[in-house]
Design a protein around this motif. Structure first.
Motif, mmCIF file in Angstrom:
data_model
loop_
_atom_site.group_PDB
_atom_site.id
_atom_site.type_symbol
_atom_site.label_atom_id
_atom_site.label_comp_id
_atom_site.label_asym_id
_atom_site.label_seq_id
_atom_site.Cartn_x
_atom_site.Cartn_y
_atom_site.Cartn_z
ATOM 1 N N VAL A 62 37.994 56.967 -21.248
ATOM 2 C CA VAL A 62 36.755 57.738 -21.389
ATOM 3 C C VAL A 62 36.050 57.858 -20.038
ATOM 4 C CG1 VAL A 62 34.476 57.736 -22.471
ATOM 5 C CG2 VAL A 62 36.481 57.166 -23.827
ATOM 6 N N CYS A 66 35.173 61.343 -18.198
ATOM 7 C CA CYS A 66 33.821 61.695 -17.727
ATOM 8 C C CYS A 66 33.845 62.088 -16.254
ATOM 9 C CB CYS A 66 32.865 60.524 -17.950
ATOM 10 S SG CYS A 66 32.464 60.254 -19.680
ATOM 11 N N TYR A 67 34.643 61.373 -15.440
ATOM 12 C CA TYR A 67 34.775 61.741 -14.035
ATOM 13 C C TYR A 67 35.384 63.131 -13.888
ATOM 14 C CZ TYR A 67 33.795 56.927 -12.535
ATOM 15 O OH TYR A 67 33.208 55.715 -12.289
ATOM 16 N N ALA A 70 32.756 65.685 -14.788
ATOM 17 C CA ALA A 70 31.761 65.765 -13.711
ATOM 18 C C ALA A 70 32.326 66.507 -12.508
ATOM 19 C CB ALA A 70 31.314 64.361 -13.306
#
Length: 92
Positions: A62, A66-67, A70
């Motif tokens: 996860v 998320c990285y 982003a």
């Protein structure tokens, strides 16, 4: 004898104090039975341990997801700023 028992039961049924006493006895016995039948909590503890271990396996995945999201947002934002700046340079 039956009439005497019937009168006694009717008297108890109409008495608020007797009704509350009976209710408390039933609730108390039920709660006590629920606590004694629970026994040990090893099954629940084992299940919670297993769930927490399974969730911990997904945390790095996860975080990387998320990285990645982003990074995509940053690239799209940089491109949109570049387009806006080059359009303003060409106009001026």
């Amino acid at each position: 004898m039956f009439e005497k028992a019937k009168r006694f039961a009717k008297k108890i049924a109409t008495s608020k104090k007797a009704q509350m006493t009976c209710l408390m006895m039933v609730c108390g016995v039920t709660a006590m039975m629920a606590q004694t039948t629970a026994g040990d909590y090893s099954a629940g503890t084992a299940a919670l341990t297993q769930v927490s271990e399974e969730i911990a396996k997904y945390v790095p995945i996860v975080v990387k997801l998320c990285y990645a999201i982003a990074g995509v947002v940053a690239v799209v934002g940089a491109i949109s700023v570049y387009i806006a700046m080059s359009a303003s340079v060409m106009v001026a």
